[in-house]
Design a protein around this motif. Structure first.
Motif, short mmCIF file in Angstrom:
data_model
loop_
_atom_site.label_atom_id
_atom_site.label_comp_id
_atom_site.label_asym_id
_atom_site.label_seq_id
_atom_site.Cartn_x
_atom_site.Cartn_y
_atom_site.Cartn_z
N MET A 265 40.20 57.93 39.42
CA MET A 265 39.84 56.99 38.72
C MET A 265 40.80 55.47 38.92
O MET A 265 40.13 54.62 39.05
N LEU A 266 41.92 55.86 39.13
CA LEU A 266 42.83 54.86 39.53
C LEU A 266 42.37 54.08 40.81
O LEU A 266 42.24 52.74 41.15
N ALA A 267 42.09 55.18 41.80
CA ALA A 267 41.75 54.52 43.05
C ALA A 267 40.51 53.64 42.96
O ALA A 267 40.45 52.56 43.61
N THR A 268 39.41 54.13 42.19
CA THR A 268 38.13 53.29 41.89
C THR A 268 38.47 51.98 41.19
O THR A 268 37.92 51.08 41.50
N LEU A 269 39.48 52.24 40.24
CA LEU A 269 39.62 50.72 39.52
C LEU A 269 40.38 49.95 40.60
O LEU A 269 40.35 48.76 40.54
N ALA A 270 41.25 50.42 41.41
CA ALA A 270 42.04 49.64 42.34
C ALA A 270 41.04 48.95 43.17
O ALA A 270 41.15 47.66 43.58
N GLU A 271 39.95 49.58 43.81
CA GLU A 271 38.99 49.12 44.78
C GLU A 271 38.46 47.95 43.97
O GLU A 271 38.01 47.04 44.42
N TYR A 272 37.71 48.12 42.73
CA TYR A 272 37.13 47.08 41.85
C TYR A 272 38.04 46.09 41.71
O TYR A 272 37.64 45.01 41.93
N GLU A 273 39.23 46.09 41.45
CA GLU A 273 40.29 45.08 41.32
C GLU A 273 40.28 44.27 42.60
O GLU A 273 40.43 42.98 42.75
N ARG A 274 40.50 45.05 43.86
CA ARG A 274 40.31 44.27 45.02
C ARG A 274 39.03 43.44 45.37
O ARG A 274 39.19 42.41 45.72
N GLU A 275 38.01 44.11 44.76
CA GLU A 275 36.91 43.47 45.07
C GLU A 275 36.69 41.97 44.20
O GLU A 275 36.08 40.99 44.66
N LEU A 276 37.15 42.08 42.84
CA LEU A 276 37.22 41.03 42.08
C LEU A 276 38.21 39.76 42.48
O LEU A 276 37.88 38.53 42.55
N ILE A 277 39.20 40.24 43.18
CA ILE A 277 40.03 39.23 43.71
C ILE A 277 39.54 38.52 44.88
O ILE A 277 39.40 37.38 44.86
N THR A 278 38.85 39.39 45.70
CA THR A 278 38.19 38.59 46.83
C THR A 278 36.88 37.76 46.54
O THR A 278 37.11 36.63 46.87
N GLU A 279 36.31 38.28 45.34
CA GLU A 279 34.98 37.47 44.90
C GLU A 279 35.68 36.18 44.28
O GLU A 279 35.14 35.00 44.60
N ARG A 280 36.77 36.19 43.66
CA ARG A 280 37.42 34.88 42.98
C ARG A 280 37.94 34.05 44.09
O ARG A 280 37.82 32.78 43.82
N VAL A 281 38.76 34.51 44.98
CA VAL A 281 38.94 33.87 45.86
C VAL A 281 38.22 33.07 46.93
O VAL A 281 38.20 31.86 47.13
N ASN A 282 36.86 33.86 47.31
CA ASN A 282 35.86 33.03 47.83
C ASN A 282 35.10 32.11 46.89
O ASN A 282 34.87 31.10 47.50
N ALA A 283 35.15 32.28 45.66
CA ALA A 283 34.40 31.49 44.76
C ALA A 283 35.34 30.15 44.72
O ALA A 283 34.77 28.84 44.67
N GLY A 284 36.60 30.26 44.75
CA GLY A 284 37.74 29.05 44.63
C GLY A 284 37.69 28.12 45.99
O GLY A 284 37.38 26.97 45.92
N ILE A 285 37.51 28.78 46.91
CA ILE A 285 37.13 28.22 48.22
C ILE A 285 35.92 27.49 48.40
O ILE A 285 35.94 26.36 48.76
N ALA A 286 34.92 28.28 47.89
CA ALA A 286 33.65 27.57 47.60
C ALA A 286 33.64 26.26 46.99
O ALA A 286 33.05 25.33 47.41
N ALA A 287 34.18 26.35 45.81
CA ALA A 287 34.38 25.05 44.87
C ALA A 287 35.18 24.17 45.54
O ALA A 287 34.84 23.06 45.31
N ALA A 288 36.30 24.55 46.08
CA ALA A 288 37.14 23.54 46.79
C ALA A 288 36.24 22.60 47.71
O ALA A 288 36.41 21.63 47.92
N LYS A 289 35.77 23.56 48.64
CA LYS A 289 34.86 22.73 49.77
C LYS A 289 33.85 22.01 49.27
O LYS A 289 33.70 20.59 49.66
N GLN A 290 33.26 22.21 48.21
CA GLN A 290 32.07 21.52 47.63
C GLN A 290 32.87 20.16 46.96
O GLN A 290 32.04 19.13 47.01
N SER A 291 33.94 20.03 46.53
CA SER A 291 34.54 18.94 45.84
C SER A 291 35.14 18.19 47.08
O SER A 291 35.89 17.37 46.73
N GLY A 292 35.13 18.62 48.39
CA GLY A 292 35.60 17.60 49.44
C GLY A 292 36.81 18.21 49.97
O GLY A 292 37.31 17.52 50.74
#
Length: 169
Positions: free
Chosen positions: A90-117
């Motif tokens: 269960m910890l392994a599954t939650l850790a994988e979920y946490e990694r995916e969330l981090i990746t999604e947040r980073v990608n969303a942050g990069i996209a927002a930064a690019k959009q704002s120039g």
């Protein structure tokens, strides 16, 4: 004895910043040097093995790969039992979920930064400076210097010289 068969000489701990991964902490390094295959690392709670779920799981896996069992007293995580193995999975599954969330947040942050120039990467070089440096390098090449030697005169690598030379054509 401190309980669970642990003797005071076998206690390892860290008092350090939470920003360091478990394996980079002095206490964990000592534990890893001391622990041998067949040993069991006993912790009060499994979260003491790392700063995040991912770090905890990496630490548990590192220990398991070395043949060292991990037992958490208050969490009931003991890989020797079916319930303990379930908890680790269960910890392994939650850790994988946490990694995916981090990746999604980073990608969303990069996209927002690019959009704002916001521009990423190196700042653009001044074309006039590049032209001056290119001329210095080409003159040095004409005097018999190798491309590497000539490029170093202006702080470039040979590849950078060739890239700018190709772009100038």
């Amino acid at each position: 004895m401190l309980g669970e068969g642990v003797q005071r000489r076998d206690v390892f701990f860290d008092v350090t910043s939470g920003s360091k991964t478990a394996v980079s902490r002095p206490g964990m390094k000592k534990l890893l040097e001391h622990a041998e295959s067949g040993d069991t690392v006993v912790v009060w709670r499994v979260d003491r093995l790392g700063r995040s779920l991912i770090d905890v799981l990496n630490t548990v896996n590192l220990l398991r790969d070395r043949g060292v069992a991990v037992k958490s007293i208050s969490d009931g995580i003991d890989p020797a039992t079916s319930t303990g193995r379930l908890m680790l999975n269960m910890l392994a599954t939650l850790a994988e979920y946490e990694r995916e969330l981090i990746t999604e947040r980073v990608n969303a942050g990069i996209a927002a930064a690019k959009q704002s120039g916001t521009r990423f990467g190196r700042p653009p070089a001044d074309p006039a400076v590049i032209a001056e440096k290119l001329q210095v390098v080409q003159e040095a090449r004409a005097r018999g210097r190798t491309a590497t030697e000539a490029a170093k005169l202006v702080g470039w690598s040979r590849a950078t010289f060739y890239r700018h030379q190709g772009a100038a054509r």
